[in-house]
Each structure stands twice: as structure tokens, then as C-alpha cells.
Motif scaffolding. Structure first.
Motif, PDB file in Angstrom:
ATOM      1  N   SER A 123      -0.232  31.583   1.568  1.00 41.40           N
ATOM      2  CA  SER A 123       0.750  32.660   1.642  1.00 41.40           C
ATOM      3  C   SER A 123       2.137  32.044   1.484  1.00 41.40           C
ATOM      4  O   SER A 123       2.310  30.822   1.593  1.00 41.40           O
ATOM      5  N   LYS A 168      -3.606  37.496 -10.801  1.00 42.40           N
ATOM      6  CA  LYS A 168      -3.174  38.874 -11.080  1.00 42.40           C
ATOM      7  C   LYS A 168      -2.337  38.947 -12.353  1.00 42.40           C
ATOM      8  O   LYS A 168      -2.742  39.550 -13.336  1.00 42.40           O
ATOM      9  N   SER A 169      -1.135  38.372 -12.337  1.00 37.52           N
ATOM     10  CA  SER A 169      -0.277  38.409 -13.523  1.00 37.52           C
ATOM     11  C   SER A 169       0.780  37.327 -13.405  1.00 37.52           C
ATOM     12  O   SER A 169       0.985  36.748 -12.331  1.00 37.52           O
ATOM     13  N   ASP A 227       4.079  37.716 -13.598  1.00 37.84           N
ATOM     14  CA  ASP A 227       5.167  38.168 -12.730  1.00 37.84           C
ATOM     15  C   ASP A 227       4.783  38.129 -11.252  1.00 37.84           C
ATOM     16  O   ASP A 227       5.597  37.751 -10.399  1.00 37.84           O
ATOM     17  N   TYR A 228       3.547  38.529 -10.944  1.00 35.49           N
ATOM     18  CA  TYR A 228       3.107  38.510  -9.545  1.00 35.49           C
ATOM     19  C   TYR A 228       3.135  37.089  -8.997  1.00 35.49           C
ATOM     20  O   TYR A 228       3.605  36.838  -7.880  1.00 35.49           O
ATOM     21  N   THR A 229       2.656  36.133  -9.800  1.00 37.27           N
ATOM     22  CA  THR A 229       2.634  34.732  -9.369  1.00 37.27           C
ATOM     23  C   THR A 229       4.043  34.168  -9.262  1.00 37.27           C
ATOM     24  O   THR A 229       4.392  33.512  -8.275  1.00 37.27           O
ATOM     25  N   GLU A 236       6.824  35.734  -8.770  1.00 43.63           N
ATOM     26  CA  GLU A 236       7.558  36.336  -7.661  1.00 43.63           C
ATOM     27  C   GLU A 236       7.234  35.645  -6.341  1.00 43.63           C
ATOM     28  O   GLU A 236       8.120  35.400  -5.518  1.00 43.63           O
ATOM     29  N   ARG A 237       5.955  35.282  -6.137  1.00 40.59           N
ATOM     30  CA  ARG A 237       5.574  34.579  -4.913  1.00 40.59           C
ATOM     31  C   ARG A 237       6.194  33.181  -4.871  1.00 40.59           C
ATOM     32  O   ARG A 237       6.659  32.728  -3.826  1.00 40.59           O
ATOM     33  N   GLN A 295       9.806  33.571  -4.008  1.00 39.52           N
ATOM     34  CA  GLN A 295      10.011  33.890  -2.594  1.00 39.52           C
ATOM     35  C   GLN A 295       9.962  32.635  -1.726  1.00 39.52           C
ATOM     36  O   GLN A 295      10.718  32.504  -0.760  1.00 39.52           O
ATOM     37  N   ALA A 322       6.474  35.183 -17.335  1.00 37.85           N
ATOM     38  CA  ALA A 322       7.210  35.836 -16.249  1.00 37.85           C
ATOM     39  C   ALA A 322       8.512  36.427 -16.776  1.00 37.85           C
ATOM     40  O   ALA A 322       9.066  35.977 -17.790  1.00 37.85           O
TER      41      ALA A 322
END
Length: 418
Positions: free
Chosen positions: A85, A113-114, A116-118, A120-121, A124, A147
């Protein structure tokens, strides 16, 4: 349910295949927080001034939607999967830093997933480290091809270096082992980062304060040996990417066999082509720091680097008409072309000869590899440069540690010393 320690073992092991783990060029100053990128290099890497630094090197996850034949994390591979996480990566980095295990973070990820999803994590993680934990240590982040531009630009504000892996040197080779990928998806984030760096440099000329954006620049990595490209093709790609995207480094990773049942991949035994990888790094060094053009090192008629000799020595043996080089009169740019003479030694030679002509005993004290260099240079007390007969004679002398004592052909001597 996988425990945290097991996650760390899995994701740290999966990250070892990414060799582009550098820490040079960090300029982020501590502003009352923790860590200091300007003072840095459980993986070891080196800063530009030679200091060894330690980075926590992990994947966010080894789940991946792609099925690249050469990758241990490909979706069809039967390996144990795990994912951190955002909070776990942040806490792990801070705990390791406080225990003095690391000085920075190298963070990559499989794509789940995608893109962008990766991405973004990942973003963060670095944002929380900088803004919430006040961590000013070194951060190298792997950008995710595909991305969005907004995510790449935001992540670039929090990291010191960003990189995107090219994977395979040519588009044709990439399609063989990773049909879902293409070079364009790698070029796009490299172009975005390059343009943002240049834009902020221009802003800095007219504005007092501009944000730091990837201050240590960007890099890429190519897997060598998984597909049939020649060394010439590999270096052509590297040379072009240096020019187009102003990369700090291109990394070459010898292909490590991970799937003996895949007919698309070469059968090279259990060991990666480490000597070839080493020669490519040496050729890369000649391009970036020694003034060589790619056509001098590799070309249509000479497409593979000599595994027995370093690229500079190999070039010298193919171009004996340029030698011997007189260290008392030649320019710095020619002195660094002498096999066995590096940039530091070349500078010492240029400075020392201001006070008198140089002799062999003086050159031996300057850190050059004299037993190699002596066949390609002359100094004040050189009577005859042994070895200028045929390249194979010099090769024999260098490999067998024997002297070449036969007399030099007079006509060749006149040509070489002209």
C-alpha cells in the motif's frame, strides 16, 4: 494473507532486475525535514564524485497486466505476487532511514489495472514522503509508460531522478518478446519530462523562485541479449536517446534467463552476458566523455564490440595510423584516446608538460596503464615504440604479457611518426 516481511522479500527480489539505480545529481536541500539528497548515494550505487550510497530498492507490486517474455513479473509467470500500500512504502522508507539502513529510495512497479492507476499510487508515495514526512533524501522513481502528462509532471516535483525503461533496443526486437508494448509509449514520458525541465530552466532566468523538477535528470534501461540486436544497433539507439531526450544515463542490462520453455528467448545458459554488458558501458563512456563518435566505435563494418579488449583499445588497434601519439605535443583530446590513459591522467600530463618534457618514469607515476599505453605513445626518452608492426602482434603482447622485440619496418616507422 501475505505478511509484511514476506512482501518485502518478494518485492525487493523482483526489483533487482532493474539496474538503472543511480543516485548522482541530487540537489534537493534539507528544509527542516529528514534526509539530505545532496549528501547521498540496501542497493549500492555511486554519486558523481564517487561516494557510495544506499537506496531502498523495491517494487510497489509485481502484479502486471503485460506478458513480456523476458520479465520475471510478466502475468503468465508462476511467481508469488504481492503489493504494498502507499502507506506501507512510506513507513518502510522512513523506518529504514531512521535506522540508518538507507539514504534514499528507488521505487518501481509492475503495472496493475492501468498505467494511470499505477502512476498515481507511485506519485502518492513520493508526495507523502516530501510533504507529510518532510523527507529530503534521494528519490529515484520509475515512470509508467502511458501515464497521463499531469501525473508525470506532479511526480516530477517530488523526485530527484525519473526513468522509463526502453526494455529492448529496437522496435522489432520489442515486438518479438513484448507484443503489447512499443517504443513510442516510452518516448512520450521522456519527452514530457525533458520539455518540463527545459521550460523551468527558461523560467529560472526571469523568475526568482521556480520549483525543482527532476533535478538529477532522467535515464532509461535496455535489456541486452534477449533479442538479436548487434552492439551497433544497441549503441545507435542509446546515442539517439542521449541526443533526443538529454538523458543522464542509459543502462545496459544483460539478459537473465528466467524461462527455459519460451522459444522466443535465446538459450544462453544460466549466466547473463556480463562481459558484453561491460563493453557496452565502456563504449557508452567513450561517447559521453572521450569525444568519440559512434561511427568510430561501431559501424556497418564493425557491428560487435570485441569481448577480449576494451572499445578504446579495439579502436586503436584498428587505427594504428594515428599512433604513436606524442604526449609532449598532442592535445588533450588526442591524449585521452591513448589506450590506458584516462581523463584524470590526461589532465596531469597536460599540466606537467608545462614544466618540461615528460619522460617514461614520470608517466608511470601519473596513474596510466603504462604497459598498455606504451604501444601507442611516445615521450622524451622513447627510442622506438615497440609493437607498431601489425595489430595481432600488439594483441599478443597484451594478452601474453610479452614484449615485442623484433625491429620495426623502416617505411612503416616513417609513416607512423609523421
Amino acid at each position: 494473507m501475505i505478511g509484511f516481511d514476506e512482501k518485502l522479500t518478494i518485492l525487493a527480489d523482483a526489483a533487482k532486475y532493474d539496474v538503472s539505480c543511480s543516485s548522482s545529481g541530487g540537489k534537493r536541500k534539507n528544509q527542516g525535514g529528514i534526509g539530505d539528497a545532496s549528501a547521498s548515494g540496501i542497493c549500492h550505487t555511486y554519486t558523481e564524485d564517487g561516494r557510495c550510497v544506499s537506496l531502498l530498492k523495491i517494487l510497489m507490486t509485481n502484479y502486471c497486466i503485460y506478458d513480456c517474455s523476458f520479465c520475471v513479473s510478466r502475468k503468465s509467470n508462476d511467481v508469488q505476487r504481492a503489493a504494498f500500500s502507499v502507506k506501507e512504502v512510506v513507513d518502510l522508507t522512513m523506518n529504514f532511514y531512521r535506522r540508518n539502513y538507507i539514504e534514499g529510495l528507488f521505487l518501481s512497479s509492475g503495472i496493475f489495472k492501468s498505467a494511470d492507476y499505477t502512476m498515481e499510487r507511485l506519485m502518492q508515495v513520493v508526495k507523502k514522503l516530501r510533504t507529510e514526512e518532510k523527507f529530503y533524501g534521494y528519490i529515484h522513481l520509475k515512470a509508467i509508460p502511458g501515464a497521463s502528462e499531469a501525473l508525470l509532471k506532479e511526480a516530477g516535483l517530488y523526485v530527484d531522478r525519473m526513468s522509463v525503461n526502453l526494455e529492448i533496443p529496437t522496435e522489432q526486437g520489442l515486438k518479438l518478446v513484448a507484443p503489447d508494448k512499443d517504443h513510442q509509449s516510452v518516448k512520450e514520458p521522456l519527452e514530457i519530462v525533458k520539455n518540463e525541465i527545459l521550460s523551468l530552466k527558461r523560467d529560472k532566468k526571469v523568475m526568482k523562485n521556480v520549483p525543482l523538477f527532476v533535478p538529477a535528470g532522467q535515464s532509461t534501461q535496455m535489456v541486452v541479449g534477449a533479442t538479436p540486436e548487434t552492439d551497433w544497433e544497441v549503441m545507435k539507439t542509446a546515442n539517439q536517446f542521449y541526443k533526443d531526450y538529454q538523458l543522464k544515463r542509459v543502462y545496459y542490462s544483460g539478459y537473465i534467463p528466467i524461462n527455459d520453455n519460451d522459444s522466443l528467448l535465446p538459450k544462453i545458459g544460466s549466466e547473463p552476458p556480463l562481459i558484453r554488458e561491460h563493453r557496452l558501458y565502456q563504449a557508452d563512456w567513450l561517447l559521453r566523455f572521450y569525444g568519440f563518435s559512434l561511427n568510430e566505435i561501431l559501424n556497418q563494418n564493425f557491428q560487435q564490440l570485441d569481448l577480449n579488449f576494451d572499445p578504446k583499445l579495439s579502436w586503436a588497434l584498428r587505427n594504428l595510423n594515428y599512433f604513436p601519439i606524442d604526449v609532449n605535443t598532442a592535445s588533450y583530446n588526442w591524449i585521452i584516446r591513448i589506450p590506458g590513459v584516462g581523463r584524470t591522467s590526461a589532465n596531469k600530463i597536460v599540466q606537467a608538460r608545462k614544466y618540461g618534457r615528460l619522460h617514461e618514469y614520470q608517466l608511470k607515476k601519473m596513474g596510466i596503464a603504462f604497459n598498455r599505453a606504451k604501444y601507442f605513445m611516445r615521450c622524451q626518452d622513447t627510442v622506438i615504440n615497440k609493437g607498431f608492426y601489425y595489430p595481432e602482434n600488439i594483441k599478443k603482447a597484451l594478452t601474453e604479457k610479452t614484449e615485442i622485440l623484433q625491429p620495426m619496418n623502416h617505411s612503416l616507422q616513417l609513416n607512423l611518426f609523421a
